[in-house]
Structures are given as structure tokens and as C-alpha cells.
Design a protein around this motif. Sequence first.
Motif, mmCIF file in Angstrom:
data_model
loop_
_atom_site.group_PDB
_atom_site.id
_atom_site.type_symbol
_atom_site.label_atom_id
_atom_site.label_comp_id
_atom_site.label_asym_id
_atom_site.label_seq_id
_atom_site.Cartn_x
_atom_site.Cartn_y
_atom_site.Cartn_z
ATOM 1 N N ALA A 233 -2.441 -25.254 18.076
ATOM 2 C CA ALA A 233 -2.693 -23.997 18.544
ATOM 3 C C ALA A 233 -2.191 -22.944 17.566
ATOM 4 O O ALA A 233 -1.051 -23.031 16.667
ATOM 5 C CB ALA A 233 -1.855 -23.969 19.833
ATOM 6 N N THR A 234 -2.712 -21.651 17.617
ATOM 7 C CA THR A 234 -2.431 -20.487 16.829
ATOM 8 C C THR A 234 -2.144 -19.528 17.669
ATOM 9 O O THR A 234 -3.005 -19.194 18.588
ATOM 10 C CB THR A 234 -3.638 -20.212 15.689
ATOM 11 N N TYR B 258 2.175 -17.383 14.750
ATOM 12 C CA TYR B 258 2.859 -18.923 14.835
ATOM 13 C C TYR B 258 1.582 -19.943 14.926
ATOM 14 O O TYR B 258 0.738 -19.490 15.660
ATOM 15 C CB TYR B 258 3.543 -18.550 15.969
ATOM 16 N N GLU B 259 1.899 -20.883 14.285
ATOM 17 C CA GLU B 259 0.923 -21.825 14.399
ATOM 18 C C GLU B 259 1.798 -23.261 14.520
ATOM 19 O O GLU B 259 2.739 -23.514 14.103
ATOM 20 C CB GLU B 259 0.275 -22.335 12.884
ATOM 21 N N PHE B 260 1.187 -24.110 15.507
ATOM 22 C CA PHE B 260 2.087 -25.440 16.018
ATOM 23 C C PHE B 260 1.396 -26.679 15.689
ATOM 24 O O PHE B 260 0.128 -26.711 15.861
ATOM 25 C CB PHE B 260 2.019 -24.917 17.710
ATOM 26 N N GLY B 261 2.512 -27.589 15.145
ATOM 27 C CA GLY B 261 1.753 -28.728 14.728
ATOM 28 C C GLY B 261 2.280 -29.838 15.748
ATOM 29 O O GLY B 261 3.161 -29.419 16.839
ATOM 30 N N LEU B 262 2.228 -31.019 15.496
ATOM 31 C CA LEU B 262 2.840 -32.142 16.172
ATOM 32 C C LEU B 262 4.380 -32.387 15.956
ATOM 33 O O LEU B 262 5.151 -32.948 16.808
ATOM 34 C CB LEU B 262 2.110 -33.229 16.291
ATOM 35 N N GLU C 251 -4.486 -19.355 26.880
ATOM 36 C CA GLU C 251 -5.642 -18.385 26.299
ATOM 37 C C GLU C 251 -5.751 -17.349 27.265
ATOM 38 O O GLU C 251 -6.149 -16.344 27.157
ATOM 39 C CB GLU C 251 -6.889 -18.958 26.144
ATOM 40 N N SER C 252 -5.296 -17.297 28.578
ATOM 41 C CA SER C 252 -5.555 -16.489 29.445
ATOM 42 C C SER C 252 -4.802 -15.066 29.333
ATOM 43 O O SER C 252 -5.268 -13.961 29.754
ATOM 44 C CB SER C 252 -4.988 -16.858 30.824
ATOM 45 N N VAL D 291 -4.192 -16.081 21.652
ATOM 46 C CA VAL D 291 -4.002 -17.439 21.301
ATOM 47 C C VAL D 291 -5.211 -18.497 21.099
ATOM 48 O O VAL D 291 -6.301 -17.770 21.800
ATOM 49 C CB VAL D 291 -3.380 -18.083 22.573
ATOM 50 N N SER D 292 -5.413 -19.051 20.147
ATOM 51 C CA SER D 292 -6.707 -19.783 19.943
ATOM 52 C C SER D 292 -6.327 -21.236 19.638
ATOM 53 O O SER D 292 -5.218 -21.810 19.443
ATOM 54 C CB SER D 292 -7.434 -19.154 18.754
ATOM 55 N N TYR D 293 -7.133 -22.009 19.942
ATOM 56 C CA TYR D 293 -7.266 -23.741 19.463
ATOM 57 C C TYR D 293 -6.985 -23.985 18.006
ATOM 58 O O TYR D 293 -7.799 -23.040 17.036
ATOM 59 C CB TYR D 293 -8.541 -24.318 19.853
#
Length: 253
Positions: free
Chosen positions: A41-42, A82-86, A204-205, A221-223
Motif C-alpha cells: 500500500a502507498t 509512506y509505502e508499506f511492505g510485509l 481508500e475512502s 491511498v493506493s494499492y
Amino acid sequence: MKGEYCIAGASFLSFAALLLLIFVHVGQINTSTVPHGISMATINVSGYGKALAQAFNDPIQGLYTANSSVPLGQGAGIRQQYEFGLYSYCAYVNSSAGQCSDHIVAARFQPYTTITSDMLLNYSQFTAYIFADTTFINSSYLGTNSHVAYYFLLLGTLFTALSLFTGVLRKTVLFVFSASMSILSAVFILIGAAIWTAIVKKVESINTMQLSQGILSGIEVSYGNGIYLSWAAFACLSAATVPYMISCCTFRG
């Protein structure tokens, strides 16, 4: 020979799925080129300060930092993205300069907690009030679901590797095992990808949320492409089950 051709095709699809899943797992573990380019997610917050200034009709100062080396989570200022990983998240002041959090197995996706930890207290209070009724602020829900999704993706990855490595041993009983592992891994990857897709969709809302009349939140927010890679891996694994099952019935060796 038909069984041999089938197992070759199945092995190729399993290898492709495993490669895709490895990329998913390395996302945001550091800021080098490949991990930087992959996330689940970004969240772009570059417009949040401007939105606050317009909503409150007051200059916003001290919300951001331009220094990529200041510690995360210390109220030193939010980054642009901000970028999210596992296993961790990374925060960037521009397209390349940033730093990542400590690595944690099954890191929880908690964007509100992550971003507000970089804010001064007054801005975090404003943010808590603004997003009080949104999924974005529900760190417990997002954290729990992303935590669970990680284990489905991890087990799906391990089952994919087992399916690939046992399938090349050219034994009928191992083809049965490979087919079983391929089906199981596809199910696990499906569940993990679906959970991530659902939680990011809910967050995303806030993209269309208004702070006041005609003023959007300024947060986008984006995938991340890690979700798309997970779905692609699921497609490869689903396709691989067919030749694996055919090999069970046709290979003689």
C-alpha cells in the motif's frame, strides 16, 4: 511424454509464482531500487498540509520534514509518501530519499499510527479529530487483518516452493503431492491477497473525504504493486494445478 510436457509447464508456472512471491516479500525492506519499487500500500500525504491550511485558513508550519535521515516515529515531521511492505514501511521525502522502519515479521499495516507518530502533538490531535469515523484511524482492525494476511502469504509461498521442488523429481506420488501443494498454495495466496485488497480499499475512502466544503483531505491511498503481484502469483498457481493433476494420471516412471 504427455506427462513430461505437463510437468514442465506446471514447473514453469510454479517457478513464476514463486518468483513473484519473493518480490512481494522483499518490498520495502530497504530503500534500494527493487524493494523501493514494491509495496502493499502507498499513502501520499504531500497535499495534507495544504488541505489543512485551506480548511483552517491558517498557515501550517512544522508538519513536514525535508530531512530524510531524521528518525521515524519521533514527531520530527511527516514525509511526503509512506509505502508499506510485509516486514516494514518506508517513508520518503521525495521520489528516492527516505528511510525504513525496523524489520518485523508480519508487520502490521497501521497507517494512521505510523503517520501521526511523525507529527507534532497539535497536528496529530487535529488528524485524530478529522479522521475519527474512518477505517483509516482503526489501527486495530487494519493491523490485525494485515497480520493475518501475512501468514497466509508466507505459507502460500512455502507451499509453492514445495510444489515446485517436489514436482521435478519425476515420481507419480510426488506429482500428487505437488498438485496438492499447488492447490493449497493457491488458496492461501488467494486469501492473503483478498485480505490486503479489502483493507486497502476501505482505507481508500479518505481519498474523497472533505475537510470542509470543496476541500479534499489531501491524503491519497493506493494499492501497492505487491498486491497485484500476489494476484498474479495466484493466477499462476491456479493454472499450474491443471498440468500437475494431468501428470498424476499420465506420467509413468
